[in-house]
Design a protein around this motif. Sequence first.
Motif, PDB file in Angstrom:
ATOM      1  N   ALA A 102       0.775  -1.338   0.033  1.00 41.92           N
ATOM      2  CA  ALA A 102       0.064   0.107   0.101  1.00 41.92           C
ATOM      3  C   ALA A 102       0.709   1.278   0.122  1.00 41.92           C
ATOM      4  N   PHE A 152       2.727   1.386  -3.365  1.00 36.77           N
ATOM      5  CA  PHE A 152       1.663   1.836  -4.547  1.00 36.77           C
ATOM      6  C   PHE A 152       0.857   3.150  -4.411  1.00 36.77           C
ATOM      7  N   GLY A 153       0.710   3.498  -3.348  1.00 33.28           N
ATOM      8  CA  GLY A 153      -0.060   4.712  -2.790  1.00 33.28           C
ATOM      9  C   GLY A 153       0.934   5.992  -3.070  1.00 33.28           C
ATOM     10  N   ALA A 181       1.494   6.927  -6.600  1.00 36.84           N
ATOM     11  CA  ALA A 181       0.095   7.327  -7.198  1.00 36.84           C
ATOM     12  C   ALA A 181       0.277   8.797  -6.527  1.00 36.84           C
ATOM     13  N   CYS A 199      -2.054   6.293   0.369  1.00 37.02           N
ATOM     14  CA  CYS A 199      -1.609   5.126   0.933  1.00 37.02           C
ATOM     15  C   CYS A 199      -2.731   4.201   1.747  1.00 37.02           C
ATOM     16  N   THR A 242      -5.775   4.727   1.276  1.00 33.51           N
ATOM     17  CA  THR A 242      -6.942   4.269   0.420  1.00 33.51           C
ATOM     18  C   THR A 242      -6.624   3.306  -0.488  1.00 33.51           C
ATOM     19  N   ALA A 243      -5.362   2.958  -0.730  1.00 32.08           N
ATOM     20  CA  ALA A 243      -4.644   1.885  -1.485  1.00 32.08           C
ATOM     21  C   ALA A 243      -4.829   0.431  -0.748  1.00 32.08           C
ATOM     22  N   PHE A 282      -7.854   0.517  -9.937  1.00 30.96           N
ATOM     23  CA  PHE A 282      -6.374   0.938  -9.972  1.00 30.96           C
ATOM     24  C   PHE A 282      -5.849   1.289 -11.346  1.00 30.96           C
TER      25      PHE A 282
END
Length: 444
Positions: free
Chosen positions: A258, A261-262, A265, A298, A300-301, A433
Amino acid sequence: MISSPEAHGIGGQADLPISLELAVSGAVAALVVSFTVLIVAWRRPRYDDTGRIGKPGRAALPVLDQITSSSYFRVGLRVLGLLIAAFTVACAVGGQNTLTNPFFGIVYVWWWVGLVIASALLGPVWRAISPVRTINAGIAKLAGSDPDVGLFTYPERLGNWPAALGLYAFVWMELAYRYPTELGSVRLWCALYVGAMLVGGAVFGNRFYERADPFEVYSSLIAKLSPWARVDGRLVLRSPLANLSTIEPRPGMVAVVAVLFGSTAFDSFRESSFWVKTYQDASVSKVLLDNLALLGFCLTAGVLFAIACALTSSKGEVGRRDLPCHYAHSIVPIIFAYILAHYLTLFIDVGTQTLARASDPFGKGWDILGTASIEPSYWFSYHPSVLASIKVAAVVIGHVVAAIAAHDRALTLLPKREQVTGQLPLLFVMVGFTAGGLFLLFSA
């Protein structure tokens, strides 16, 4: 970051050979079609948690196996890691407090982005060259103890949580801290990292680095996408999907993916015109907004992924609370895809600048490495449509590989009657995503 937005922001929406709407629609369609094909053609799991339901892999060339398994090779990598670390420390201590100091490029570009690319190609690079592992081993040898065994056993309940916190601390410094390019700030972060790793290694042994070192956990996760593996002590070439399936479902693993990835993003989002206008018109500081947004991305992911996994079911062997950890490995291809799409030009251009500046680490006009005259070509600046196409291809391929990995794991976890409907929540999140990631990448 240490570079201007143009260093990794070229290749935006206007440079796509097709419209952004068509790119998003095509990517989503590719993911849905891939899922449909998997349902029809991939009805039995091909990999268990050792990656070995199918063939373990094809033996690598004997000479490669002999070289990589030799003690000389391992010692050479350790020495290389120490030399790079010593050079980095010299830049941090004796270099100038300007962006021409190669220390910033070594930390933000070579360490953060280059490590990912190297791990995807070669395997767990940081584990092999980690200077903190080497220093810990040296201290243990002097003390007559075993570096694998610390004073205490590493608590299994901690899992990868320390690594997740360490990774968040790094991306916070890079993306949300007020002074990310102040020499003192980055130097202090690195000193705290080294101190924490040495103490952790002394207390818990090398297991601490496997579970808690943020860069070793990061490198080892991405290394599962490489075609290399050691099976029964032999170097083999095999499918990255087989390697992915061997990622252990530990506590904190979802937090690690998370954060990775977050944060990527958010790095795209913070360059968007919407975010620029938001903090320009806001009554609070940009630093506060960046901190809240980074944490929000972070969380949210992680929450979306965890909910989607928990909404599936299992045969009873794995509880709903543990399901996200068992599917977390499927997010690794997405993370690599976004790192590659977002930071490719940063790595090539600023990484080249760092190599040139490394020849003059103290700003004395030296050329100790013979690289001072090297300059970035900025090739992608002149071919933005190529870069835009690479971004789309990376995101689509990453999500398709993720869907395959999740599908194969679902076949081992889901009851037969739910092996199609049980995967739908996770598919919906991956579609989200995909669409959201492409929109962020091309709105910067």
